[in-house]
Design a protein around this motif. Structure first.
Motif, short mmCIF file in Angstrom:
data_model
loop_
_atom_site.label_atom_id
_atom_site.label_comp_id
_atom_site.label_asym_id
_atom_site.label_seq_id
_atom_site.Cartn_x
_atom_site.Cartn_y
_atom_site.Cartn_z
N VAL B 135 28.06 58.61 -12.07
CA VAL B 135 29.01 58.99 -10.94
C VAL B 135 28.53 58.24 -9.71
O VAL B 135 29.04 58.25 -8.62
CB VAL B 135 29.20 60.38 -10.48
CG1 VAL B 135 29.63 61.13 -11.79
CG2 VAL B 135 27.93 61.10 -10.15
N GLY B 136 27.56 57.47 -9.84
CA GLY B 136 26.97 56.57 -8.95
C GLY B 136 26.20 57.01 -7.78
O GLY B 136 25.93 56.90 -6.52
N LEU B 137 25.38 58.18 -8.10
CA LEU B 137 24.74 58.85 -7.24
C LEU B 137 22.91 58.76 -7.78
O LEU B 137 22.44 59.77 -7.50
CB LEU B 137 24.82 60.44 -7.04
CG LEU B 137 25.98 60.71 -6.17
CD1 LEU B 137 26.41 62.07 -6.17
CD2 LEU B 137 25.79 60.22 -4.85
N ALA B 138 22.74 57.79 -8.39
CA ALA B 138 21.27 57.67 -8.83
C ALA B 138 20.28 57.79 -7.83
O ALA B 138 19.21 58.07 -7.89
CB ALA B 138 21.28 56.49 -9.61
N ASP B 139 20.68 57.41 -6.41
CA ASP B 139 19.86 57.32 -5.57
C ASP B 139 19.68 58.59 -4.40
O ASP B 139 19.45 58.68 -3.39
CB ASP B 139 20.31 56.10 -4.50
CG ASP B 139 21.55 56.11 -4.14
OD1 ASP B 139 22.30 56.83 -4.66
OD2 ASP B 139 21.84 55.40 -3.14
N ARG B 140 20.59 59.66 -5.03
CA ARG B 140 20.66 60.85 -4.13
C ARG B 140 19.97 62.05 -4.95
O ARG B 140 20.47 63.21 -4.96
CB ARG B 140 22.12 61.05 -3.77
CG ARG B 140 22.57 60.14 -2.95
CD ARG B 140 22.02 60.48 -1.63
NE ARG B 140 22.72 59.76 -0.63
CZ ARG B 140 22.63 58.45 -0.21
NH1 ARG B 140 21.54 57.55 -0.87
NH2 ARG B 140 23.27 57.78 0.71
N THR B 180 41.16 59.38 2.18
CA THR B 180 42.01 58.54 1.08
C THR B 180 41.07 57.76 0.68
O THR B 180 41.16 57.62 -0.97
CB THR B 180 43.04 57.69 2.01
OG1 THR B 180 43.72 58.45 2.86
CG2 THR B 180 43.96 56.92 1.08
N ARG B 181 40.12 57.03 1.05
CA ARG B 181 39.16 56.23 0.11
C ARG B 181 38.37 57.08 -0.63
O ARG B 181 38.26 56.27 -1.96
CB ARG B 181 38.27 55.36 1.43
CG ARG B 181 37.29 54.53 0.52
CD ARG B 181 36.65 53.73 1.63
NE ARG B 181 37.28 52.95 2.37
CZ ARG B 181 37.74 51.66 2.15
NH1 ARG B 181 37.29 51.24 0.70
NH2 ARG B 181 38.33 50.79 2.65
N THR B 182 37.80 58.21 -0.33
CA THR B 182 37.12 58.85 -1.53
C THR B 182 37.69 59.38 -2.36
O THR B 182 37.22 59.27 -3.40
CB THR B 182 36.33 59.91 -0.47
OG1 THR B 182 35.85 59.50 0.88
CG2 THR B 182 35.14 60.36 -1.12
N SER B 183 38.96 59.61 -1.89
CA SER B 183 39.94 60.16 -2.93
C SER B 183 40.22 59.10 -4.12
O SER B 183 40.15 59.40 -5.29
CB SER B 183 41.26 60.69 -2.60
OG SER B 183 41.12 61.85 -1.68
N ILE B 184 40.44 57.99 -3.66
CA ILE B 184 40.43 56.85 -4.73
C ILE B 184 39.33 56.59 -5.69
O ILE B 184 39.49 56.50 -6.57
CB ILE B 184 40.79 55.60 -4.13
CG1 ILE B 184 42.11 55.61 -3.29
CG2 ILE B 184 41.04 54.24 -4.74
CD1 ILE B 184 42.37 54.37 -2.31
N ASP B 185 38.17 56.68 -4.85
CA ASP B 185 36.85 56.66 -5.74
C ASP B 185 36.87 57.76 -6.89
O ASP B 185 36.51 57.50 -8.00
CB ASP B 185 35.58 56.66 -4.65
CG ASP B 185 35.44 55.44 -3.86
OD1 ASP B 185 36.12 54.53 -4.23
OD2 ASP B 185 34.77 55.78 -2.92
N ILE B 186 36.98 59.02 -6.49
CA ILE B 186 37.02 59.95 -7.38
C ILE B 186 37.89 59.86 -8.35
O ILE B 186 37.75 60.19 -9.70
CB ILE B 186 37.46 61.30 -6.62
CG1 ILE B 186 36.15 61.42 -5.63
CG2 ILE B 186 37.48 62.47 -7.81
CD1 ILE B 186 34.82 61.81 -6.06
N GLU B 192 37.95 56.22 -15.44
CA GLU B 192 36.93 55.71 -16.25
C GLU B 192 36.53 56.91 -17.29
O GLU B 192 36.33 56.57 -18.39
CB GLU B 192 35.76 55.55 -15.44
CG GLU B 192 35.30 54.34 -15.16
CD GLU B 192 34.08 54.13 -13.94
OE1 GLU B 192 33.14 54.85 -14.51
OE2 GLU B 192 34.20 53.81 -12.85
N LEU B 193 36.46 57.97 -16.87
CA LEU B 193 36.11 59.10 -18.04
C LEU B 193 37.07 59.43 -19.02
O LEU B 193 37.09 59.41 -20.30
CB LEU B 193 35.95 60.56 -17.20
CG LEU B 193 34.93 60.53 -16.27
CD1 LEU B 193 34.74 61.91 -15.52
CD2 LEU B 193 33.48 60.06 -16.84
N ASN B 194 38.64 59.19 -18.43
CA ASN B 194 39.45 59.46 -19.35
C ASN B 194 39.47 58.24 -20.40
O ASN B 194 39.89 58.42 -21.69
CB ASN B 194 40.95 59.48 -18.69
CG ASN B 194 41.99 59.47 -19.46
OD1 ASN B 194 42.94 58.77 -19.35
ND2 ASN B 194 42.20 60.55 -20.41
#
Ligand SMILES: Nc1ncnc2c1ncn2[C@@H]1O[C@H](COP(=O)(O)OP(=O)(O)OP(=O)(O)O)[C@@H](O)[C@H]1O
Ligand SMILES: [Mg+2]
Lengths: 414, 256
Positions: B135-140, B180-186, B192-194
Motif C-alpha cells: 500500500v506504499g507505506l514501507a517508510d512509515r 479527491t486526490r487521496t481518494s483516487i489513490d485509494i 490493483e487488489l481486484n
C-alpha cells in the motif's frame, strides 16, 4: 503437540505482551491501581514478619533460660484459672531448697535465687542495677558461663562472702574499658570484690536487660542486703527432657508435703516448665500473627476491588479497541484472556512491589524495635499467590464483560 | 461457473428499538461472484452499512439467508464467525478504526495475532511489512496513526485487511473522510487488489468513486432498486493524470 504448545504457552505469552503494553501506556494509572495491592501485600508481609520476629525473639528468650529448666515460684495460687501473680507470697525456704536437692532424682543442678535493686558505686561512678543472689551452680543451670574471672564458690556461699560477679552491661557502666576483675563495688556502702564477669546474654523474658546486674551469693544478699528468709525462685535443671515431668511431679509432691498443704487446697507455689512456657508463648504469638495478618488482608481485599474498578473503566474506555480486535477475528476467549492477564499483571506487579515494600518496612521496624522481624519464604509465596488470585477473581468480571461485547456495538461505541 | 462468494436470499435486518421496528434492510437478494468489484450506493439511511455488517459477519440477518463461500452464516457460532472474519474477510472503515497508540506495523500484524495456527513471529512481521509495502507505506512502519495523514491511515487499514490474504474485502465509505486526490489513490489501490483476484464490495455516496468499480448496486429504504455494470468505468491512473493536468492549468491561469 504444537497447537497445544501454542494454546498454552505462546498465545498467553503474546497476550501478556499486549497487556503489558497497555499497562505501560497508562503507567501512572497502572501504578495507582496497583497501589491498593502494593499496600495490602506490603502490610501482610510486614505484619507477618513482625509476628514471626516477635515469636522468634520470645522463643529465643525462653531458650536462653537454659536447657531442661523448671522454675519454682512461691506463693502464686492458680485458682479458677486466675493467676494471682508469681512471688506474691513468701513460701519457699532454704530448707525447702535443700530438701528438693536431696530428695528429687534427676536434678542436674539447682540454684535458689533472690533479688533486689540497689545503687552500685565504683570508681566514682553510680549505677542503679539489679542485685541477684544465687548459688555457684546458677551459671551451669542457666547455661550462662562467666566471660572472665571466675564464679564465686560454695565456700563464699557458706560464709556469705562479700564477692560479686558482674553483668557485662553493669561492668561497662561502672568500669568502662577497665577490667572489673579484682575491683571493688560498693552496695549500701558495703564493699564487694568482683571475682568474675558474666558473658553477655541480652534481654530477658520480661524485656529487662539480663546483662545489667550484679550476681552475689544468695546468702550474702539475704543476710547483708535484704534480710529475707525465703527465696523468690528456684532454678532447677533436670538431667534430660524426658525426666522433666516426673521431676516436676516429685518436686510438687515434696513441696506440698513440706508445706502441709491439705489435699483439697491448691499449691502455694508454682512450677513453670520451660516447654510449657515455650508452647504458651508460641500460641499467643501465633494468635497475634494471625490477627495482624487478617487486618492486613482487609487492605488486600480493598486493593482487589480497586483493580476491578479500574478494569471496568478500562473495558469501557477501550470498547472501540475491543470492537476492532473482534472485527479482525479475535474470539471472545482471546479478549477475555487479554483483560484477565492485564488484571493479573497489575496485581502481580502490585504483589512484587508490595513484597519489596513489606521487606523494607520489616527492616525499618527492625531498626527501631528491639527485635528483628522475619520475612519468611512462605509469607512471600502466599502474598504472591493471593495477589495473583485477586487479579483473576476481580479481573474476571470486567474481562468477561469485554469478551461478550457485540462486535458491531463495540465498533460503533463513541 | 463457480458458485458465488456471496449469496443473499431475501435477507432482512430489523432493529427493534422500543416499540418501533426499523427495517434497515427489508429484503435483499444478491449474488456476487469471485473477482467482482461492487459499489453499493444509496441515500443516507438506506441500509448500506447494515447490509455491509451482515456481509462481514459482524451482524446477523433477522430473516432470509446469507451464504458466504457456500457456508450458511446463520448456523455459525460467535466463535466460528470470528474465525471466518479472521481468515476470509478484510474490513476497511470510513473512520479507519486503527488502534491509536500502536504503530502501523503492529496494527497490520493484529489479524495475524488471532490467526490459528499462529505463524512464527518473524514471518508475521515479514508479512505485515510486505502488506505495508504493497500500500506504499514501507517508510512509515513505526509511525503511529496520529502521526499520519488520513490517506496514510486508510492505507494502513487496507494493509491490515489484506494481511491474512482474505477472499473478500469489505469497505464502508473508505474514501468518505479523504480528499479527491487521496481518494483516487485509494481507489487505485482497490483496483490493483481486484486485478490480483480479491473480491471487493464497497459502500460509497459518490458516483465518481463508484465508477471505479465494475458493478453498481443502488439501495433505497432497505431494498436494492438498481443493479447494473459500470458503464464508463474510471481507471485510477488516468484520473490521476487528468487531475495533475487540471492543477497545472489552474496554476498557469492564475494571475502572477
Ligand atoms: N443499531 C441500530 N439501532 C437502530 N436502528 C439502526 C441501528 N443502526 C442503523 N439503524 C437504522 O437503520 C437504518 C439504516 O442505517 P444504515 O446505517 O445501514 O444506513 P446507511 O445506508 O449506511 O446510511 P449512511 O449513508 O448515512 O451511512 C437507518 O434508518 C438507521 O437509523
Ligand atoms: Mg453507513
Amino acid at each position: 503437540m504444537i497447537p497445544l504448545l501454542q494454546a498454552l504457552v505462546l498465545r498467553p505469552l503474546l497476550t501478556a505482551m499486549i497487556a503489558l503494553r497497555a499497562l505501560r501506556r497508562n503507567a501512572l494509572r497502572s501504578i495507582l491501581t496497583a497501589l491498593g495491592i502494593i499496600i495490602g501485600v506490603a502490610s501482610v508481609v510486614a505484619m507477618v514478619a513482625v509476628g514471626n520476629g516477635a515469636r522468634d525473639k520470645i522463643q529465643g528468650e525462653v531458650a536462653a533460660l537454659g536447657q531442661n529448666i523448671l522454675l519454682v515460684f512461691p506463693g502464686s495460687k492458680r485458682s479458677a484459672g486466675v493467676n494471682a501473680g508469681m512471688g506474691t507470697a513468701a513460701s519457699i525456704t532454704l530448707q525447702d531448697t535443700e530438701a528438693v536437692r536431696r530428695e528429687v532424682r534427676d536434678i542436674a543442678g539447682l540454684s535458689p535465687e533472690v533479688w533486689t535493686s540497689a545503687q552500685a558505686i565504683a570508681s566514682g561512678r553510680n549505677w542503679s542495677t539489679t542485685i541477684s543472689g544465687v548459688d555457684p551452680e546458677y551459671i551451669s543451670v542457666r547455661d550462662w558461663p562467666v566471660a572472665r574471672g571466675a564464679m564465686f564458690t560454695e565456700r563464699d556461699v557458706r560464709s556469705a562472702a562479700k564477692v560479686a560477679v558482674i553483668g557485662s552491661k553493669t561492668a561497662n557502666e561502672l568500669f568502662g574499658a577497665i577490667n572489673p576483675i579484682g575491683q571493688t563495688v560498693r552496695i549500701n556502702n558495703i564493699p564487694f570484690i568482683i571475682t568474675g564477669q558474666l558473658s553477655s546474654k541480652g534481654a530477658g523474658l520480661g524485656g529487662d536487660n539480663q546483662d545489667d546486674r550484679l550476681v552475689l551469693p544468695y546468702t550474702t544478699v539475704m543476710k547483708r542486703l535484704t534480710g529475707e528468709k525465703t527465696v523468690k525462685l528456684l532454678n532447677i535443671k533436670i538431667t534430660s527432657a524426658d525426666r522433666m515431668e516426673t521431676a516436676q511431679a516429685q518436686i510438687r509432691a515434696l513441696l506440698r508435703q513440706r508445706h502441709r498443704t491439705p489435699a483439697a487446697d491448691p499449691d502455694d507455689f508454682n512450677i513453670l516448665n520451660q516447654k510449657e512456657i515455650a508452647e504458651k508463648v508460641a500460641s499467643i504469638t501465633g494468635i497475634i500473627t494471625l490477627m495482624l495478618g487478617a487486618i492486613a488482608s482487609m487492605s488486600l481485599l480493598v486493593g482487589g476491588i480497586g483493580i476491578m474498578n479500574i478494569m471496568l473503566v478500562s473495558v469501557t474506555e477501550r470498547t472501540r479497541e475491543i470492537g476492532i480486535r473482534m472485527a479482525v477475528g479475535a474470539q471472545g476467549s482471546a479478549i477475555l484472556l487479554q483483560f484477565l492477564i492485564e488484571a493479573v499483571t497489575l496485581s502481580l506487579l502490585g504483589g512484587t512491589l508490595g513484597v519489596l515494600g513489606g521487606m523494607g518496612t520489616a527492616h525499618a521496624i527492625g531498626k527501631v524495635a528491639n527485635f528483628q522481624p522475619v520475612v519468611t519464604a512462605d509469607s512471600v509465596i502466599l502474598a504472591f499467590s493471593v495477589s495473583c488470585a485477586i487479579g483473576i477473581f476481580f479481573g474476571f468480571y470486567p474481562a468477561r464483560k469485554a469478551s461478550q461485547l457485540d462486535p458491531i456495538d463495540a465498533l460503533r461505541y463513541e | 461457473m463457480s458458485s458465488p462468494i456471496i449469496q443473499l436470499d431475501r435477507t432482512a435486518r430489523v432493529y427493534r428499538t422500543g416499540d418501533v421496528d426499523v427495517h434497515a434492510v427489508r429484503s435483499v437478494s444478491l449474488n456476487i461472484q469471485r473477482g467482482e468489484f461492487v459499489a453499493i450506493m444509496g441515500s443516507s439511511g438506506s441500509g448500506k452499512s447494515t447490509l455491509m455488517n451482515i456481509l462481514g459477519c459482524l451482524d446477523r440477518a433477522t430473516a432470509g439467508a446469507y451464504h458466504l463461500d457456500g457456508v450458511n452464516i446463520s448456523s455459525l457460532t460467535r466463535r466460528q464467525l470470528a474465525t471466518l472474519r479472521n481468515r476470509k474477510l478484510g474490513f476497511v472503515f470510513q473512520n479507519f478504526n486503527l488502534l491509536s497508540r500502536t504503530t502501523a506495523l503492529e496494527n497490520v500484524e493484529l489479524p495475524m495475532f488471532y490467526r490459528k495456527p499462529l505463524m512464527a513471529l518473524r514471518s508475521q512481521r515479514q508479512r505485515a511489512m510486505q502488506a505495508l509495502e504493497r500500500v506504499g507505506l514501507a517508510d512509515r512502519l513505526h509511525h503511529r496513526p496520529n502521526q499520519l495523514s488520513g490517506g496514510q491511515q486508510q492505507r494502513i487499514a487496507i494493509a491490515r485487511a489484506l494481511v491474512n490474504e482474505p477472499e473478500l474485502v469489505l469497505a464502508d465509505e473508505p474514501t468518505g473522510n479523504l480528499d479527491t486526490r487521496t481518494s483516487i489513490d485509494i481507489m487505485g489501490l482497490f483496483q490493483e487488489l481486484n486485478d490480483s483476484g480479491i473480491t471487493i464490495v464497497m459502500v460509497t455516496h459518490e458516483l465518481d468513486i463508484a465508477s471505479y468499480c465494475k458493478r453498481m448496486v443502488i439501495m433505497r429504504d432497505g431494498n436494492v432498486i438498481s443493479d447494473t455494470p459500470t458503464t464508463h468505468r474510471r481507471m485510477a491512473d488516468e484520473e490521476r493524470a487528468r487531475l495533475n493536468e487540471a492543477e497545472r492549468d489552474a496554476s498557469l491561469d492564475s494571475p502572477p
